[in-house]
Scaffold this motif. Structure first.
Motif, PDB file in Angstrom:
ATOM      1  N   UNK A   1      41.133 -75.545  -7.995  1.00 30.74           N
ATOM      2  CA  UNK A   1      41.372 -74.264  -7.821  1.00 30.74           C
ATOM      3  C   UNK A   1      42.008 -73.696  -8.978  1.00 30.74           C
ATOM      4  N   UNK A   2      42.871 -74.413  -9.722  1.00 24.06           N
ATOM      5  CA  UNK A   2      43.631 -73.872 -10.875  1.00 24.06           C
ATOM      6  C   UNK A   2      42.576 -73.670 -11.858  1.00 24.06           C
ATOM      7  N   UNK A   3      41.957 -74.731 -12.285  1.00 26.94           N
ATOM      8  CA  UNK A   3      40.895 -74.765 -13.299  1.00 26.94           C
ATOM      9  C   UNK A   3      39.944 -73.415 -13.073  1.00 26.94           C
ATOM     10  N   UNK A   4      39.443 -73.264 -11.587  1.00 28.12           N
ATOM     11  CA  UNK A   4      38.501 -72.179 -11.526  1.00 28.12           C
ATOM     12  C   UNK A   4      39.097 -70.729 -11.758  1.00 28.12           C
ATOM     13  N   UNK A   5      40.428 -70.609 -11.321  1.00 25.75           N
ATOM     14  CA  UNK A   5      41.178 -69.297 -11.606  1.00 25.75           C
ATOM     15  C   UNK A   5      41.459 -69.049 -13.187  1.00 25.75           C
TER      16      UNK A   5
ATOM     17  N   UNK B   1      48.605 -58.097 -15.374  1.00 25.80           N
ATOM     18  CA  UNK B   1      49.133 -58.833 -14.281  1.00 25.80           C
ATOM     19  C   UNK B   1      48.469 -60.247 -13.973  1.00 25.80           C
ATOM     20  N   UNK B   2      46.846 -60.103 -14.181  1.00 26.00           N
ATOM     21  CA  UNK B   2      46.396 -61.598 -13.870  1.00 26.00           C
ATOM     22  C   UNK B   2      47.008 -62.741 -14.847  1.00 26.00           C
ATOM     23  N   UNK B   3      47.467 -62.215 -16.177  1.00 27.67           N
ATOM     24  CA  UNK B   3      47.789 -63.064 -16.995  1.00 27.67           C
ATOM     25  C   UNK B   3      49.212 -63.731 -16.600  1.00 27.67           C
ATOM     26  N   UNK B   4      49.939 -62.866 -16.310  1.00 24.51           N
ATOM     27  CA  UNK B   4      51.436 -63.385 -15.657  1.00 24.51           C
ATOM     28  C   UNK B   4      51.346 -64.206 -14.459  1.00 24.51           C
ATOM     29  N   UNK B   5      50.308 -63.658 -13.617  1.00 26.31           N
ATOM     30  CA  UNK B   5      50.089 -64.438 -12.248  1.00 26.31           C
ATOM     31  C   UNK B   5      49.563 -65.836 -12.606  1.00 26.31           C
ATOM     32  N   UNK B   6      48.666 -65.973 -13.435  1.00 30.13           N
ATOM     33  CA  UNK B   6      47.901 -67.320 -13.657  1.00 30.13           C
ATOM     34  C   UNK B   6      49.151 -68.001 -14.319  1.00 30.13           C
ATOM     35  N   UNK B   7      49.736 -67.484 -15.351  1.00 36.59           N
ATOM     36  CA  UNK B   7      50.872 -68.310 -15.953  1.00 36.59           C
ATOM     37  C   UNK B   7      51.969 -68.861 -15.015  1.00 36.59           C
ATOM     38  N   UNK B   8      52.594 -68.024 -14.005  1.00 29.71           N
ATOM     39  CA  UNK B   8      53.306 -68.052 -13.113  1.00 29.71           C
ATOM     40  C   UNK B   8      52.857 -69.528 -12.098  1.00 29.71           C
ATOM     41  N   UNK B   9      51.557 -69.521 -11.833  1.00 30.31           N
ATOM     42  CA  UNK B   9      50.577 -70.361 -10.824  1.00 30.31           C
ATOM     43  C   UNK B   9      51.001 -71.706 -11.582  1.00 30.31           C
ATOM     44  N   UNK B  10      50.734 -71.959 -13.170  1.00 35.35           N
ATOM     45  CA  UNK B  10      50.613 -73.102 -13.818  1.00 35.35           C
ATOM     46  C   UNK B  10      52.145 -73.548 -14.083  1.00 35.35           C
ATOM     47  N   UNK B  11      53.217 -72.645 -13.940  1.00 37.77           N
ATOM     48  CA  UNK B  11      54.625 -72.855 -13.996  1.00 37.77           C
ATOM     49  C   UNK B  11      54.986 -73.502 -12.802  1.00 37.77           C
TER      50      UNK B  11
END
Length: 343
Positions: free
Chosen positions: A57-61, A35-45
Protein backbone atom coordinates in the motif's frame (compact mmCIF):
# COMPACT_ATOMS: atom_id res chain seq x y z
CA UNK A 1 -21.79 33.16 -24.73
CA UNK A 2 -24.73 34.97 -23.15
CA UNK A 3 -24.51 38.53 -21.82
CA UNK A 4 -25.40 37.55 -18.24
CA UNK A 5 -22.55 35.04 -18.19
CA UNK A 6 -20.14 37.69 -19.47
CA UNK A 7 -21.22 40.26 -16.88
CA UNK A 8 -20.69 37.83 -14.01
CA UNK A 9 -16.97 37.56 -14.78
CA UNK A 10 -14.13 40.04 -14.92
CA UNK A 11 -12.93 40.26 -18.50
CA UNK A 12 -9.53 38.80 -19.33
CA UNK A 13 -7.36 38.23 -22.39
CA UNK A 14 -4.24 36.18 -23.05
CA UNK A 15 -1.86 38.96 -21.96
CA UNK A 16 -4.07 40.01 -19.05
CA UNK A 17 -6.05 36.93 -17.92
CA UNK A 18 -8.70 36.98 -15.21
CA UNK A 19 -6.63 37.35 -12.06
CA UNK A 20 -9.34 36.03 -9.73
CA UNK A 21 -9.69 32.84 -11.73
CA UNK A 22 -5.96 32.27 -11.93
CA UNK A 23 -5.46 33.08 -8.25
CA UNK A 24 -7.88 30.36 -7.15
CA UNK A 25 -6.10 27.82 -9.37
CA UNK A 26 -2.67 28.87 -8.11
CA UNK A 27 -3.76 28.49 -4.48
CA UNK A 28 -5.17 25.04 -5.21
CA UNK A 29 -1.90 24.11 -6.92
CA UNK A 30 0.11 25.07 -3.84
CA UNK A 31 -2.09 22.86 -1.69
CA UNK A 32 -2.13 20.04 -4.23
CA UNK A 33 1.67 19.93 -4.34
CA UNK A 34 2.24 20.49 -0.62
CA UNK A 35 -0.44 18.42 1.15
CA UNK A 36 0.04 15.01 -0.51
CA UNK A 37 3.83 15.36 -0.47
CA UNK A 38 3.85 16.01 3.28
CA UNK A 39 1.30 13.25 3.90
CA UNK A 40 3.31 10.61 2.03
CA UNK A 41 6.56 11.79 3.64
CA UNK A 42 5.00 11.49 7.11
CA UNK A 43 3.69 8.04 6.20
CA UNK A 44 7.18 6.84 5.25
CA UNK A 45 8.63 8.49 8.36
CA UNK A 46 6.07 6.65 10.48
CA UNK A 47 7.24 3.39 8.93
CA UNK A 48 10.81 4.26 9.81
CA UNK A 49 9.93 5.17 13.41
CA UNK A 50 8.19 1.81 13.78
CA UNK A 51 11.09 -0.10 12.25
CA UNK A 52 8.85 -1.22 9.40
CA UNK A 53 9.58 -2.01 5.82
CA UNK A 54 7.41 -0.43 3.17
CA UNK A 55 4.31 -2.45 2.32
CA UNK A 56 2.43 -2.76 -0.98
CA UNK A 57 0.00 0.00 0.00
CA UNK A 58 2.97 2.35 0.57
CA UNK A 59 4.40 1.70 -2.88
CA UNK A 60 0.97 2.19 -4.47
CA UNK A 61 0.49 5.56 -2.78
CA UNK A 62 3.96 6.63 -3.95
CA UNK A 63 2.93 5.84 -7.54
CA UNK A 64 -0.29 7.79 -7.00
CA UNK A 65 1.76 10.76 -5.78
CA UNK A 66 3.85 10.72 -8.95
CA UNK A 67 0.72 10.83 -11.12
CA UNK A 68 -0.64 13.59 -8.84
CA UNK A 69 2.45 15.62 -9.68
CA UNK A 70 1.67 14.97 -13.34
CA UNK A 71 -1.87 16.31 -12.92
CA UNK A 72 -0.68 19.42 -11.09
CA UNK A 73 2.06 20.11 -13.63
CA UNK A 74 -0.56 19.81 -16.37
CA UNK A 75 -2.76 22.42 -14.67
CA UNK A 76 0.29 24.67 -14.27
CA UNK A 77 0.87 24.41 -18.02
CA UNK A 78 -2.79 25.31 -18.60
CA UNK A 79 -2.19 28.57 -16.73
CA UNK A 80 0.55 29.50 -19.19
CA UNK A 81 -1.48 28.50 -22.24
CA UNK A 82 -4.76 30.30 -21.78
CA UNK A 83 -6.56 29.25 -18.58
CA UNK A 84 -8.43 32.33 -17.38
CA UNK A 85 -8.34 33.96 -20.80
CA UNK A 86 -11.09 34.12 -23.39
CA UNK A 87 -10.48 31.47 -26.03
CA UNK A 88 -10.80 34.03 -28.82
CA UNK A 89 -7.81 35.88 -27.32
CA UNK A 90 -5.54 32.82 -27.02
CA UNK A 91 -3.01 32.31 -29.87
CA UNK A 92 -3.58 29.18 -31.95
CA UNK A 93 -0.29 27.55 -30.93
CA UNK A 94 -1.22 27.95 -27.24
CA UNK A 95 -4.70 26.58 -27.84
CA UNK A 96 -3.24 23.42 -29.37
CA UNK A 97 -1.04 22.92 -26.28
CA UNK A 98 -4.02 23.69 -24.04
CA UNK A 99 -6.25 21.06 -25.62
CA UNK A 100 -3.47 18.47 -25.79
CA UNK A 101 -3.10 18.84 -22.02
CA UNK A 102 -6.87 18.57 -21.70
CA UNK A 103 -6.81 15.35 -23.73
CA UNK A 104 -4.10 13.82 -21.52
CA UNK A 105 -5.67 14.87 -18.21
CA UNK A 106 -8.12 11.90 -17.92
CA UNK A 107 -5.18 9.49 -18.17
CA UNK A 108 -3.17 11.18 -15.41
CA UNK A 109 -6.16 11.87 -13.16
CA UNK A 110 -7.74 8.43 -13.53
CA UNK A 111 -4.45 6.60 -12.96
CA UNK A 112 -3.73 8.72 -9.89
CA UNK A 113 -7.16 8.08 -8.37
CA UNK A 114 -7.01 4.36 -9.23
CA UNK A 115 -3.69 3.92 -7.41
CA UNK A 116 -5.05 5.79 -4.37
CA UNK A 117 -8.02 3.40 -4.21
CA UNK A 118 -5.78 0.35 -4.71
CA UNK A 119 -3.49 1.57 -1.92
CA UNK A 120 -6.41 1.83 0.49
CA UNK A 121 -7.66 -1.61 -0.53
CA UNK A 122 -4.17 -3.09 -0.05
CA UNK A 123 -4.13 -1.57 3.44
CA UNK A 124 -7.48 -3.19 4.22
CA UNK A 125 -6.26 -6.56 3.00
CA UNK A 126 -3.11 -6.28 5.09
CA UNK A 127 -4.84 -5.20 8.30
CA UNK A 128 -8.11 -7.10 8.17
CA UNK A 129 -7.12 -10.58 6.99
CA UNK A 130 -10.56 -12.17 7.31
CA UNK A 131 -12.11 -14.09 4.43
CA UNK A 132 -15.02 -11.80 3.61
CA UNK A 133 -12.75 -8.72 3.67
CA UNK A 134 -10.21 -10.36 1.35
CA UNK A 135 -12.99 -11.26 -1.09
CA UNK A 136 -14.44 -7.74 -0.90
CA UNK A 137 -11.01 -6.17 -1.46
CA UNK A 138 -10.31 -8.36 -4.49
CA UNK A 139 -13.71 -7.56 -6.01
CA UNK A 140 -13.33 -3.81 -5.45
CA UNK A 141 -9.78 -3.84 -6.79
CA UNK A 142 -11.06 -5.49 -9.97
CA UNK A 143 -13.82 -2.89 -10.26
CA UNK A 144 -11.32 -0.04 -9.83
CA UNK A 145 -9.00 -1.45 -12.50
CA UNK A 146 -11.90 -1.99 -14.94
CA UNK A 147 -13.14 1.56 -14.27
CA UNK A 148 -9.68 3.01 -14.94
CA UNK A 149 -9.21 1.01 -18.15
CA UNK A 150 -12.66 1.92 -19.47
CA UNK A 151 -12.07 5.65 -18.81
CA UNK A 152 -8.72 5.49 -20.61
CA UNK A 153 -10.25 3.75 -23.61
CA UNK A 154 -13.08 6.31 -23.74
CA UNK A 155 -10.59 9.18 -23.35
CA UNK A 156 -8.41 7.82 -26.13
CA UNK A 157 -11.39 7.65 -28.47
CA UNK A 158 -12.91 10.88 -27.17
CA UNK A 159 -12.71 12.29 -30.65
CA UNK A 160 -12.37 10.50 -33.99
CA UNK A 161 -9.86 11.23 -35.41
CA UNK A 162 -7.98 11.74 -32.13
CA UNK A 163 -6.13 14.84 -33.33
CA UNK A 164 -9.42 16.66 -33.86
CA UNK A 165 -9.64 17.03 -30.07
CA UNK A 166 -6.84 19.62 -30.02
CA UNK A 167 -6.83 20.75 -33.64
CA UNK A 168 -10.23 22.34 -34.23
CA UNK A 169 -9.50 22.76 -37.94
CA UNK A 170 -9.90 18.99 -38.38
CA UNK A 171 -13.45 17.78 -38.87
CA UNK A 172 -14.21 15.05 -36.34
CA UNK A 173 -16.85 13.54 -34.07
CA UNK A 174 -16.48 13.64 -30.26
CA UNK A 175 -18.19 12.02 -27.29
CA UNK A 176 -20.75 14.18 -25.50
CA UNK A 177 -18.75 15.91 -22.76
CA UNK A 178 -21.48 15.72 -20.11
CA UNK A 179 -21.98 11.98 -20.67
CA UNK A 180 -18.23 11.41 -20.46
CA UNK A 181 -18.07 13.32 -17.16
CA UNK A 182 -20.96 11.33 -15.71
CA UNK A 183 -19.38 8.07 -16.84
CA UNK A 184 -16.09 8.99 -15.22
CA UNK A 185 -17.18 10.60 -11.97
CA UNK A 186 -20.31 8.70 -10.85
CA UNK A 187 -18.52 5.30 -10.64
CA UNK A 188 -15.67 7.13 -8.91
CA UNK A 189 -18.06 8.47 -6.26
CA UNK A 190 -19.79 5.11 -5.75
CA UNK A 191 -16.51 3.21 -5.38
CA UNK A 192 -15.21 5.79 -2.88
CA UNK A 193 -18.36 5.35 -0.81
CA UNK A 194 -18.04 1.55 -0.80
CA UNK A 195 -14.33 1.69 0.10
CA UNK A 196 -15.09 4.03 3.00
CA UNK A 197 -17.66 1.74 4.61
CA UNK A 198 -15.86 -1.56 3.92
CA UNK A 199 -13.83 -1.77 7.18
CA UNK A 200 -16.63 -0.73 9.52
CA UNK A 201 -18.09 -4.22 9.99
CA UNK A 202 -14.68 -5.72 10.76
CA UNK A 203 -13.87 -2.95 13.24
CA UNK A 204 -17.22 -3.42 14.97
CA UNK A 205 -16.42 -7.14 15.31
CA UNK A 206 -13.16 -6.52 17.18
CA UNK A 207 -13.39 -7.38 20.93
CA UNK A 208 -12.48 -3.88 22.11
CA UNK A 209 -14.55 -1.21 23.94
CA UNK A 210 -17.16 0.72 21.98
CA UNK A 211 -15.34 4.05 22.37
CA UNK A 212 -12.24 2.55 20.79
CA UNK A 213 -14.30 1.13 17.93
CA UNK A 214 -15.77 4.58 17.26
CA UNK A 215 -12.31 6.14 17.33
CA UNK A 216 -10.90 3.50 15.01
CA UNK A 217 -13.81 3.84 12.58
CA UNK A 218 -13.36 7.61 12.62
CA UNK A 219 -9.75 7.27 11.49
CA UNK A 220 -10.84 5.52 8.30
CA UNK A 221 -13.93 7.65 7.75
CA UNK A 222 -11.86 10.85 7.71
CA UNK A 223 -11.43 9.99 4.05
CA UNK A 224 -15.12 10.86 3.65
CA UNK A 225 -13.95 14.37 2.85
CA UNK A 226 -12.73 12.97 -0.46
CA UNK A 227 -16.29 11.93 -1.28
CA UNK A 228 -17.45 15.52 -0.87
CA UNK A 229 -14.72 16.72 -3.22
CA UNK A 230 -15.77 14.02 -5.73
CA UNK A 231 -19.32 15.33 -5.78
CA UNK A 232 -18.28 18.98 -6.03
CA UNK A 233 -15.93 18.16 -8.91
CA UNK A 234 -18.74 16.42 -10.79
CA UNK A 235 -20.97 19.45 -10.26
CA UNK A 236 -18.40 21.94 -11.60
CA UNK A 237 -17.69 19.66 -14.57
CA UNK A 238 -21.37 19.60 -15.48
CA UNK A 239 -21.60 23.38 -15.01
CA UNK A 240 -18.67 23.75 -17.40
CA UNK A 241 -20.61 21.96 -20.13
CA UNK A 242 -23.40 24.55 -19.70
CA UNK A 243 -21.09 27.57 -19.87
CA UNK A 244 -20.69 27.70 -23.61
CA UNK A 245 -17.71 27.25 -25.92
CA UNK A 246 -15.35 29.64 -24.04
CA UNK A 247 -13.61 26.69 -22.38
CA UNK A 248 -10.31 28.35 -21.47
CA UNK A 249 -12.21 31.00 -19.53
CA UNK A 250 -14.69 28.87 -17.64
CA UNK A 251 -12.54 25.83 -16.91
CA UNK A 252 -10.73 27.31 -13.90
CA UNK A 253 -13.10 25.84 -11.23
CA UNK A 254 -12.80 22.38 -12.80
CA UNK A 255 -9.01 22.62 -12.78
CA UNK A 256 -9.04 23.78 -9.17
CA UNK A 257 -11.27 20.98 -7.88
CA UNK A 258 -9.40 18.36 -9.91
CA UNK A 259 -6.18 19.42 -8.17
CA UNK A 260 -7.73 19.41 -4.71
CA UNK A 261 -9.74 16.18 -5.00
CA UNK A 262 -6.76 13.89 -5.65
CA UNK A 263 -4.63 15.74 -3.09
CA UNK A 264 -7.22 15.26 -0.34
CA UNK A 265 -7.64 11.60 -1.35
CA UNK A 266 -3.92 10.95 -0.88
CA UNK A 267 -3.96 12.65 2.52
CA UNK A 268 -6.99 10.58 3.55
CA UNK A 269 -5.28 7.37 2.42
CA UNK A 270 -2.22 8.21 4.53
CA UNK A 271 -3.99 9.22 7.76
CA UNK A 272 -4.47 5.68 9.18
CA UNK A 273 -0.68 5.19 9.02
CA UNK A 274 0.25 8.20 11.18
CA UNK A 275 -0.21 6.47 14.56
CA UNK A 276 3.53 6.13 15.35
CA UNK A 277 3.94 9.90 14.96
CA UNK A 278 1.73 10.69 17.94
CA UNK A 279 2.61 9.76 21.47
CA UNK A 280 -1.00 9.75 22.59
CA UNK A 281 -1.71 6.96 20.12
CA UNK A 282 0.53 4.49 21.89
CA UNK A 283 -1.82 4.23 24.86
CA UNK A 284 -4.75 3.32 22.65
CA UNK A 285 -2.92 0.57 20.81
CA UNK A 286 -1.42 -0.71 24.06
CA UNK A 287 -4.96 -0.99 25.42
CA UNK A 288 -6.02 -2.82 22.27
CA UNK A 289 -3.23 -5.36 22.74
CA UNK A 290 -4.00 -5.57 26.46
CA UNK A 291 -7.63 -6.39 25.70
CA UNK A 292 -6.43 -9.36 23.69
CA UNK A 293 -4.10 -10.48 26.50
CA UNK A 294 -6.85 -10.09 29.11
CA UNK A 295 -9.26 -12.03 26.93
CA UNK A 296 -6.79 -14.90 26.63
CA UNK A 297 -6.00 -14.85 30.36
CA UNK A 298 -9.67 -14.93 31.23
CA UNK A 299 -10.21 -17.78 28.79
CA UNK A 300 -7.33 -19.83 30.25
CA UNK A 301 -8.55 -19.24 33.81
CA UNK A 302 -12.07 -20.27 32.92
CA UNK A 303 -10.81 -23.38 31.16
CA UNK A 304 -8.72 -24.49 34.19
CA UNK A 305 -11.61 -23.94 36.61
CA UNK A 306 -14.03 -25.86 34.45
CA UNK A 307 -11.59 -28.77 34.10
CA UNK A 308 -10.80 -29.07 37.79
CA UNK A 309 -14.26 -28.52 39.25
CA UNK A 310 -16.61 -30.56 37.07
CA UNK A 311 -17.00 -32.50 33.87
CA UNK A 312 -20.55 -31.19 33.34
CA UNK A 313 -19.44 -29.08 30.36
CA UNK A 314 -18.94 -31.25 27.36
CA UNK A 315 -15.65 -31.19 25.48
CA UNK A 316 -17.18 -30.13 22.13
CA UNK A 317 -18.79 -27.07 23.73
CA UNK A 318 -15.47 -26.04 25.31
CA UNK A 319 -13.62 -26.51 22.04
CA UNK A 320 -16.14 -24.28 20.28
CA UNK A 321 -15.68 -21.56 22.89
CA UNK A 322 -11.91 -21.62 22.53
CA UNK A 323 -12.22 -21.43 18.76
CA UNK A 324 -14.45 -18.34 18.89
CA UNK A 325 -12.24 -16.50 21.35
CA UNK A 326 -9.11 -17.55 19.50
CA UNK A 327 -10.46 -16.16 16.26
CA UNK A 328 -11.14 -12.80 17.87
CA UNK A 329 -7.69 -12.83 19.43
CA UNK A 330 -6.06 -13.55 16.09
CA UNK A 331 -7.92 -10.66 14.44
CA UNK A 332 -6.82 -8.22 17.15
CA UNK A 333 -3.29 -9.60 17.08
CA UNK A 334 -3.01 -9.25 13.28
CA UNK A 335 -4.35 -5.70 13.43
CA UNK A 336 -2.00 -4.72 16.26
CA UNK A 337 0.93 -6.48 14.61
CA UNK A 338 0.62 -4.66 11.32
CA UNK A 339 0.01 -1.26 12.89
CA UNK A 340 3.00 -1.61 15.23
CA UNK A 341 5.20 -3.82 13.00
CA UNK A 342 5.89 -6.30 15.75
CA UNK A 343 8.47 -8.82 14.65
Amino acid sequence: MSSNQTSSWVEGDFDHPNEALQRSVKISLVFSFFMPTVAVALRIWARKLSGCRLFLDDYLILIALLFKYGCSIGVTMLLYNGLGSHMSMVPEKNLIVYFKIGWSNPFLYTTCVAFIKLSILALYKRLFAVKHMIVAVNVMASVVVLWAVSIMVAATLNCIPISSFWDRSIDGRCINTANFNYGMQIPNIISDLIILIMPIKVVIGLPIPKTQKILLSGVFLVGGLTLIFDIVRLWVMIELTKSGPDITYYQAPTAMWTCLEAAVAIVGACLPNFRPLFKFGSGFWTQLRSSRASSKAHLNSATMNNTSSTNSISKPALTSHVSDEGTQGIEVHRYSKYMDCEK
